[in-house]
Scaffold this motif. Sequence first.
Motif, PDB file in Angstrom:
ATOM      1  N   MET A  69       0.832  -1.160   0.000  1.00 37.63           N
ATOM      2  CA  MET A  69       0.000   0.000   0.000  1.00 37.63           C
ATOM      3  C   MET A  69       0.889   1.240   0.000  1.00 37.63           C
ATOM      4  O   MET A  69       1.087   1.833  -1.005  1.00 37.63           O
ATOM      5  N   GLY A  70       1.504   1.635   1.117  1.00 35.50           N
ATOM      6  CA  GLY A  70       2.431   2.732   1.096  1.00 35.50           C
ATOM      7  C   GLY A  70       3.864   2.239   1.118  1.00 35.50           C
ATOM      8  O   GLY A  70       4.792   3.014   1.165  1.00 35.50           O
ATOM      9  N   ALA A  71       4.051   0.934   1.095  1.00 36.78           N
ATOM     10  CA  ALA A  71       5.392   0.360   1.220  1.00 36.78           C
ATOM     11  C   ALA A  71       6.150   0.478  -0.095  1.00 36.78           C
ATOM     12  O   ALA A  71       5.569   0.571  -1.169  1.00 36.78           O
ATOM     13  N   LYS A  72       7.462   0.458   0.037  1.00 40.77           N
ATOM     14  CA  LYS A  72       8.323   0.479  -1.136  1.00 40.77           C
ATOM     15  C   LYS A  72       8.122  -0.809  -1.933  1.00 40.77           C
ATOM     16  O   LYS A  72       7.931  -1.875  -1.366  1.00 40.77           O
ATOM     17  N   THR A  73       8.178  -0.694  -3.237  1.00 38.56           N
ATOM     18  CA  THR A  73       8.108  -1.875  -4.081  1.00 38.56           C
ATOM     19  C   THR A  73       9.532  -2.345  -4.327  1.00 38.56           C
ATOM     20  O   THR A  73      10.343  -1.624  -4.885  1.00 38.56           O
ATOM     21  N   MET A  74       9.817  -3.545  -3.861  1.00 35.44           N
ATOM     22  CA  MET A  74      11.149  -4.116  -4.034  1.00 35.44           C
ATOM     23  C   MET A  74      10.977  -5.582  -4.403  1.00 35.44           C
ATOM     24  O   MET A  74       9.956  -6.194  -4.094  1.00 35.44           O
ATOM     25  N   ALA A  75      11.983  -6.109  -5.065  1.00 35.78           N
ATOM     26  CA  ALA A  75      11.975  -7.536  -5.347  1.00 35.78           C
ATOM     27  C   ALA A  75      12.067  -8.286  -4.026  1.00 35.78           C
ATOM     28  O   ALA A  75      12.766  -7.866  -3.111  1.00 35.78           O
ATOM     29  N   LYS A  76      11.347  -9.360  -3.924  1.00 38.55           N
ATOM     30  CA  LYS A  76      11.374 -10.155  -2.700  1.00 38.55           C
ATOM     31  C   LYS A  76      12.692 -10.911  -2.590  1.00 38.55           C
ATOM     32  O   LYS A  76      13.145 -11.517  -3.554  1.00 38.55           O
ATOM     33  N   ASP A  77      13.279 -10.879  -1.415  1.00 31.51           N
ATOM     34  CA  ASP A  77      14.445 -11.687  -1.085  1.00 31.51           C
ATOM     35  C   ASP A  77      14.056 -12.423   0.196  1.00 31.51           C
ATOM     36  O   ASP A  77      14.424 -12.021   1.293  1.00 31.51           O
ATOM     37  N   VAL A  78      13.242 -13.443   0.061  1.00 33.14           N
ATOM     38  CA  VAL A  78      12.634 -14.129   1.188  1.00 33.14           C
ATOM     39  C   VAL A  78      13.679 -14.940   1.953  1.00 33.14           C
ATOM     40  O   VAL A  78      14.353 -15.794   1.381  1.00 33.14           O
ATOM     41  N   LYS A  79      13.812 -14.663   3.245  1.00 35.10           N
ATOM     42  CA  LYS A  79      14.766 -15.367   4.110  1.00 35.10           C
ATOM     43  C   LYS A  79      14.094 -16.466   4.938  1.00 35.10           C
ATOM     44  O   LYS A  79      14.754 -17.358   5.442  1.00 35.10           O
ATOM     45  N   TYR A  80      12.775 -16.365   5.105  1.00 36.84           N
ATOM     46  CA  TYR A  80      12.053 -17.340   5.921  1.00 36.84           C
ATOM     47  C   TYR A  80      10.593 -17.300   5.514  1.00 36.84           C
ATOM     48  O   TYR A  80      10.052 -16.233   5.211  1.00 36.84           O
ATOM     49  N   THR A  81       9.973 -18.441   5.491  1.00 34.97           N
ATOM     50  CA  THR A  81       8.547 -18.545   5.210  1.00 34.97           C
ATOM     51  C   THR A  81       7.940 -19.528   6.201  1.00 34.97           C
ATOM     52  O   THR A  81       8.551 -20.552   6.518  1.00 34.97           O
ATOM     53  N   THR A  82       6.763 -19.209   6.676  1.00 33.82           N
ATOM     54  CA  THR A  82       6.016 -20.150   7.494  1.00 33.82           C
ATOM     55  C   THR A  82       4.557 -20.053   7.093  1.00 33.82           C
ATOM     56  O   THR A  82       4.113 -19.036   6.571  1.00 33.82           O
ATOM     57  N   TRP A  83       3.844 -21.109   7.313  1.00 34.52           N
ATOM     58  CA  TRP A  83       2.408 -21.132   7.082  1.00 34.52           C
ATOM     59  C   TRP A  83       1.750 -21.478   8.409  1.00 34.52           C
ATOM     60  O   TRP A  83       2.145 -22.449   9.067  1.00 34.52           O
ATOM     61  N   ALA A  97      15.020   1.455  15.350  1.00 32.74           N
ATOM     62  CA  ALA A  97      14.397   0.141  15.518  1.00 32.74           C
ATOM     63  C   ALA A  97      12.985   0.125  14.928  1.00 32.74           C
ATOM     64  O   ALA A  97      12.589  -0.851  14.287  1.00 32.74           O
ATOM     65  N   GLU A  98      12.238   1.186  15.118  1.00 37.16           N
ATOM     66  CA  GLU A  98      10.880   1.248  14.557  1.00 37.16           C
ATOM     67  C   GLU A  98      10.912   1.213  13.030  1.00 37.16           C
ATOM     68  O   GLU A  98      10.007   0.671  12.400  1.00 37.16           O
ATOM     69  N   GLN A  99      11.939   1.781  12.424  1.00 33.18           N
ATOM     70  CA  GLN A  99      12.066   1.782  10.969  1.00 33.18           C
ATOM     71  C   GLN A  99      12.532   0.432  10.433  1.00 33.18           C
ATOM     72  O   GLN A  99      12.316   0.116   9.268  1.00 33.18           O
ATOM     73  N   ARG A 100      13.167  -0.379  11.294  1.00 27.20           N
ATOM     74  CA  ARG A 100      13.728  -1.658  10.851  1.00 27.20           C
ATOM     75  C   ARG A 100      12.879  -2.862  11.244  1.00 27.20           C
ATOM     76  O   ARG A 100      12.929  -3.898  10.581  1.00 27.20           O
ATOM     77  N   CYS A 101      12.125  -2.774  12.324  1.00 24.72           N
ATOM     78  CA  CYS A 101      11.335  -3.906  12.829  1.00 24.72           C
ATOM     79  C   CYS A 101      10.159  -4.194  11.898  1.00 24.72           C
ATOM     80  O   CYS A 101       9.306  -3.337  11.677  1.00 24.72           O
ATOM     81  N   PRO A 102      10.071  -5.413  11.344  1.00 28.58           N
ATOM     82  CA  PRO A 102       8.974  -5.726  10.423  1.00 28.58           C
ATOM     83  C   PRO A 102       7.579  -5.569  11.037  1.00 28.58           C
ATOM     84  O   PRO A 102       6.664  -5.110  10.354  1.00 28.58           O
ATOM     85  N   VAL A 103       7.399  -5.925  12.292  1.00 30.04           N
ATOM     86  CA  VAL A 103       6.075  -5.792  12.905  1.00 30.04           C
ATOM     87  C   VAL A 103       5.743  -4.317  13.117  1.00 30.04           C
ATOM     88  O   VAL A 103       4.621  -3.881  12.837  1.00 30.04           O
ATOM     89  N   ALA A 104       6.712  -3.530  13.587  1.00 30.17           N
ATOM     90  CA  ALA A 104       6.474  -2.093  13.764  1.00 30.17           C
ATOM     91  C   ALA A 104       6.150  -1.444  12.426  1.00 30.17           C
ATOM     92  O   ALA A 104       5.264  -0.588  12.344  1.00 30.17           O
ATOM     93  N   LYS A 105       6.845  -1.859  11.364  1.00 28.58           N
ATOM     94  CA  LYS A 105       6.558  -1.312  10.034  1.00 28.58           C
ATOM     95  C   LYS A 105       5.154  -1.696   9.579  1.00 28.58           C
ATOM     96  O   LYS A 105       4.458  -0.892   8.974  1.00 28.58           O
ATOM     97  N   LEU A 106       4.744  -2.914   9.885  1.00 31.71           N
ATOM     98  CA  LEU A 106       3.418  -3.379   9.500  1.00 31.71           C
ATOM     99  C   LEU A 106       2.327  -2.562  10.192  1.00 31.71           C
ATOM    100  O   LEU A 106       1.300  -2.252   9.599  1.00 31.71           O
ATOM    101  N   LEU A 107       2.575  -2.200  11.451  1.00 30.04           N
ATOM    102  CA  LEU A 107       1.580  -1.469  12.246  1.00 30.04           C
ATOM    103  C   LEU A 107       1.716   0.055  12.133  1.00 30.04           C
ATOM    104  O   LEU A 107       0.847   0.784  12.599  1.00 30.04           O
TER     105      LEU A 107
END
Length: 147
Positions: free
Chosen positions: A1-15, A118-128
């Motif tokens: 949505m407002g996030a940068k568009t970048m190619a995915k470099d997936v380091k971990y996946t879980t379902w 840390a707020e700029q780097r933390c994936p959960v903080a970025k999500l919220l």
Amino acid sequence: MGAKTMAKDVKYTTWVENEVGIQGVAGSLDGELAVTVSSPLKPVAGTNPEQLIGLSLATCLNATLQAEEKRHGLLHESVVRVKVEFGPDEPGYQFWLTAYVKIPQVDRATGAAMLATAEQRCPVAKLLAGSANVQVQLVDEFPEAEA
């Protein structure tokens, strides 16, 4: 949505999956995580979404702060405590999260700078980020936890 568009470099996946709703066992498809879930409004043992989202933010933000402490040559002493509130909305319900962050080994200005990074780097903080329902505060002492 407002996030940068970048190619995915997936380091971990879980379902993960929940087929039981608010009472029963949910978890990861690989079987490594099984969590008994329940409603916070009923006297039934189990973990609820409020606890899970609070712990996600606390864990991710503090792990990111730990990396910042290391980058500054400091021992890990930061603590993140998250208050999660749950109440009615129209329609449905909503959460309010307040993350209280203590970084005791540095002065306030250094702590504020470390927390901002840390707020700029933390994936959960970025999500919220950007939600009016999420606040992050640097504190010298934690407020009293009400039951």
